[in-house]
Design a protein around this motif. Structure first.
Motif, mmCIF file in Angstrom:
data_model
loop_
_atom_site.group_PDB
_atom_site.id
_atom_site.type_symbol
_atom_site.label_atom_id
_atom_site.label_comp_id
_atom_site.label_asym_id
_atom_site.label_seq_id
_atom_site.Cartn_x
_atom_site.Cartn_y
_atom_site.Cartn_z
ATOM 1 N N GLU A 86 0.830 -1.217 0.000
ATOM 2 C CA GLU A 86 0.000 0.000 0.000
ATOM 3 C C GLU A 86 0.862 1.263 0.000
ATOM 4 N N GLU A 87 1.934 1.272 0.783
ATOM 5 C CA GLU A 87 2.768 2.473 0.895
ATOM 6 C C GLU A 87 3.570 2.744 -0.375
ATOM 7 N N ARG A 88 3.616 1.775 -1.263
ATOM 8 C CA ARG A 88 4.350 1.964 -2.529
ATOM 9 C C ARG A 88 3.448 2.460 -3.657
ATOM 10 N N ILE A 89 2.165 2.633 -3.395
ATOM 11 C CA ILE A 89 1.229 3.038 -4.446
ATOM 12 C C ILE A 89 1.092 4.553 -4.462
ATOM 13 N N ARG A 90 1.166 5.128 -5.641
ATOM 14 C CA ARG A 90 0.926 6.557 -5.822
ATOM 15 C C ARG A 90 -0.400 6.695 -6.578
ATOM 16 N N TYR A 91 -1.443 7.104 -5.839
ATOM 17 C CA TYR A 91 -2.790 7.181 -6.404
ATOM 18 C C TYR A 91 -2.983 8.459 -7.227
ATOM 19 N N LYS A 92 -4.101 8.465 -7.957
ATOM 20 C CA LYS A 92 -4.479 9.612 -8.797
ATOM 21 C C LYS A 92 -3.324 10.045 -9.705
ATOM 22 N N THR A 93 -2.650 9.042 -10.259
ATOM 23 C CA THR A 93 -1.500 9.294 -11.125
ATOM 24 C C THR A 93 -1.747 8.660 -12.485
ATOM 25 N N ARG A 94 -2.005 9.493 -13.466
ATOM 26 C CA ARG A 94 -2.239 9.005 -14.829
ATOM 27 C C ARG A 94 -0.929 9.012 -15.604
ATOM 28 N N VAL A 95 -0.584 7.875 -16.165
ATOM 29 C CA VAL A 95 0.630 7.766 -16.967
ATOM 30 C C VAL A 95 0.302 8.133 -18.409
ATOM 31 N N ASN A 96 0.968 9.142 -18.925
ATOM 32 C CA ASN A 96 0.690 9.604 -20.282
ATOM 33 C C ASN A 96 1.668 9.046 -21.305
ATOM 34 N N SER A 97 2.937 8.978 -20.946
ATOM 35 C CA SER A 97 3.925 8.504 -21.906
ATOM 36 C C SER A 97 5.103 7.852 -21.192
ATOM 37 N N ALA A 98 5.801 7.005 -21.938
ATOM 38 C CA ALA A 98 6.994 6.343 -21.422
ATOM 39 C C ALA A 98 8.004 6.221 -22.557
ATOM 40 N N THR A 130 3.883 11.601 -16.138
ATOM 41 C CA THR A 130 2.578 11.396 -15.524
ATOM 42 C C THR A 130 1.917 12.717 -15.161
ATOM 43 N N GLU A 131 0.622 12.610 -14.875
ATOM 44 C CA GLU A 131 -0.108 13.746 -14.309
ATOM 45 C C GLU A 131 -0.610 13.293 -12.942
ATOM 46 N N GLN A 132 -0.156 13.978 -11.919
ATOM 47 C CA GLN A 132 -0.443 13.565 -10.545
ATOM 48 C C GLN A 132 -1.120 14.725 -9.813
ATOM 49 N N ASP A 133 -2.410 14.533 -9.520
ATOM 50 C CA ASP A 133 -3.178 15.607 -8.865
ATOM 51 C C ASP A 133 -3.083 16.917 -9.638
ATOM 52 N N GLY A 134 -3.136 16.814 -10.964
ATOM 53 C CA GLY A 134 -3.100 18.013 -11.797
ATOM 54 C C GLY A 134 -1.708 18.543 -12.078
ATOM 55 N N GLN A 135 -0.688 17.915 -11.478
ATOM 56 C CA GLN A 135 0.689 18.365 -11.679
ATOM 57 C C GLN A 135 1.453 17.357 -12.541
ATOM 58 N N GLN A 136 2.346 17.872 -13.395
ATOM 59 C CA GLN A 136 3.178 17.008 -14.218
ATOM 60 C C GLN A 136 4.336 16.467 -13.373
ATOM 61 N N LYS A 137 4.581 15.186 -13.490
ATOM 62 C CA LYS A 137 5.677 14.575 -12.724
ATOM 63 C C LYS A 137 6.313 13.475 -13.555
ATOM 64 N N GLN A 138 7.633 13.380 -13.480
ATOM 65 C CA GLN A 138 8.343 12.351 -14.240
ATOM 66 C C GLN A 138 8.996 11.346 -13.290
ATOM 67 N N TYR A 139 8.892 10.074 -13.675
ATOM 68 C CA TYR A 139 9.552 8.999 -12.947
ATOM 69 C C TYR A 139 10.598 8.369 -13.846
ATOM 70 N N ARG A 140 11.633 7.848 -13.229
ATOM 71 C CA ARG A 140 12.669 7.136 -13.972
ATOM 72 C C ARG A 140 12.764 5.721 -13.403
ATOM 73 N N SER A 141 12.846 4.751 -14.307
ATOM 74 C CA SER A 141 12.900 3.365 -13.844
ATOM 75 C C SER A 141 13.675 2.505 -14.830
ATOM 76 N N ARG A 142 14.388 1.524 -14.283
ATOM 77 C CA ARG A 142 15.160 0.622 -15.140
ATOM 78 C C ARG A 142 14.262 -0.412 -15.825
ATOM 79 N N PHE A 143 13.122 -0.682 -15.213
ATOM 80 C CA PHE A 143 12.195 -1.673 -15.778
ATOM 81 C C PHE A 143 10.776 -1.120 -15.675
#
Length: 486
Positions: free
Chosen positions: A101-113, A126-139
């Motif tokens: 549960e603590e690893r989940i980020r809710y209300k986060t729409r993924v737009n592109s990868a 992503t768009e998170q609560d109306g704000q643009q946010k970028q994540y980086r991941s190896r997988f």
């Protein structure tokens, strides 16, 4: 195991998209076998659960038994066929008990990868609560299910715009029980949703009619498996859960292969079982005599024969034929039959979509999944460090998604061991691959979506997955043929 705290701006080892039954499964496997890896789950909705949180229609339940639809690592102890709220409670407990549960980020729409070969990393916008946010991941690991959460499948119903009553699709249910109490309801469709809705709504409606263009096979199963009760009484809990699960998987595949091999015999058996449960005034033909073979489409399940019981009690009716016209207060079939109604429920199927509407690219070059083959049911040709969770059409969805999760975990271990940072599926003889369907069903909603889904081949690691036991062995011990590691 204790939780690992880190900032969302860190480079993740795995980014999971979707906190439904597949996403939680994937998170558990990572948490259990790769506890030092950093992962997050991005979820567009405000709660976990996916389908089981989204759908609110009366009687919502699984059409697979929960001993196989549930997780191998968390035994199911309730009814074989369970309601949505029970499944959601189960998922929440698994997430809570394992620190997911603590690893989940809710209300986060993924737009592109976008995958960067130079940096060996996915850049996920992503768009998170109306704000643009970028994540980086190896997988990147997409667990977004198989249908469009935002739009239902559009059905061509002549004159539906003329109807003066309420029209509702089960995916976007907004009725309360009092809204249909004492009303005349028509449910258009013949799949699992319609078969679920009828007995649930019939308790309070004035009249409810199943309106179907063509019938489907409906099989009654006991809500509580008597064999499972005996096994729980004589075996330790975990052993009983394992035996029940394997027994049910064996039953699924035995019926599937026997029915597909001997369709004429299967039709007679299913017809006989249905006839025994129908009231005398409802004939088998045309209402329960499909024009296709069993398992060309999924069999519908009704626990304790609740659908047939509703028909026998006269609380529901059935009409079979093509719709000629919908007027302001009734549905008229081409055979002249009229169904007066105050509410129409369009249980006509889901709009299939795999991959969560994420614009996916490699080094800024957009990838169209519908032009690519799927490797062992879990990776897409040409997409590095990318996994796709797909279940089975002939068994419980979760069985297939768990095979993918175990493959992903083993693959990451393999890459770490040999100091590889990139893996990509590349067919060695692509021009020789014979194209086949990703989902082996003839249902209308599947056929309409085929051109938009990734492709399966008929041979090699690119063929469609169909057998859990074989695929599980492959996930745990199989080779990496036609994968390129760098």
């Amino acid at each position: 195991m204790g939780s690992i705290n880190y900032d969302d701006s860190d480079v993740l080892d795995v980014l999971i998209i979707g906190a439904g039954i597949s996403g939680i499964n994937a998170a558990y496997r990572l948490h259990d076998e790769l506890p030092d890896k950093k992962y997050l789950i991005l979820e567009n909705r405000e709660q976990l659960g996916g389908t089981w949180d989204l759908f609110k229609y009366p009687g919502i339940r699984s059409d697979s038994d929960l001993h196989t639809f549930g997780y191998a690592f968390k035994e199911w102890t309730g009814a074989d066929i369970a309601e949505g709220k029970e499944i959601l409670t189960y998922l929440k407990k698994v997430a809570a008990d394992n620190g997911i549960e603590e690893r989940i980020r809710y209300k986060t729409r993924v737009n592109s990868a976008d995958w960067s070969t130079e940096e060996r990393c996915w850049f996920v916008s992503t768009e998170q609560d109306g704000q643009q946010k970028q994540y980086r991941s190896r997988f990147l690991y997409t667990c977004t299910g198989y249908y469009d959460y935002d739009a239902a499948l559009k059905a061509d119903i002549p004159g539906i715009q003329n109807f003066k009553g309420k029209v509702v699709h089960p995916q976007f249910w907004d009725l309360k029980e009092d809204d249909y109490r004492g009303k005349r309801v028509a449910v258009i469709g013949s799949g699992a949703t319609a078969i679920t809705l009828i007995p649930s709504m019939a308790e309070v409606t004035k009249d409810i009619t199943l309106v179907q263009r063509s019938p489907t096979y409906i099989l009654s199963l006991e809500k509580y498996d008597p064999i499972a009760k005996v096994l729980r009484a004589v075996l330790p809990q975990k052993m009983a859960a394992f035996v029940i699960r394997q027994k049910n998987i064996a039953r699924i595949y035995a019926s599937y292969h026997i029915f597909r091999t001997f369709p004429g015999v299967a039709k007679k058996i299913l017809g006989r079982l249905t006839s025994m449960q129908l009231p005398k005034d409802i004939p088998l033909d045309p209402h329960f005599k499909p024009n296709y073979n069993p398992w060309d489409q999924r069999l519908c399940i009704c626990p304790d024969g609740d659908f047939y019981k509703t028909l026998r009690e006269g609380k529901a009716h059935i009409a079979t034929g093509h719709i000629d016209q919908v007027t302001n207060n009734e549905i008229i079939l081409k055979n002249g039959e009229r169904i007066p109604c105050d509410i129409i429920v369009t249980a006509t199927g889901l709009k299939l979509h795999v991959g969560g509407k994420i614009a996916t690219s490699v080094d800024k070059k957009l990838i169209k999944a519908s032009e690519r083959f799927v490797w062992k049911g879990c990776m897409i040709e040409g997409l590095p460090n990318y996994a796709l969770s797909i279940g089975y059409t002939n068994a419980s969805w979760t069985l297939g998604s768990d095979c993918t999760a175990q493959y992903v975990v083993r693959m990451i271990k393999h890459m770490d061991k040999y100091h590889k940072s990139m893996v990509v599926p590349e067919p060695s003889n692509r021009d020789q691959l014979e194209e086949g369907p990703l989902l082996d069903l003839t249902s209308t909603y599947v056929k309409k979506a085929e051109k938009d889904l990734p492709k399966a081949a008929t041979t090699g690691p690119w063929r469609m997955r169909t057998n859990y036991w074989y695929d599980l062995v492959q996930a745990k011990y199989g080779g990496y043929d036609e994968l390129v590691f760098q």
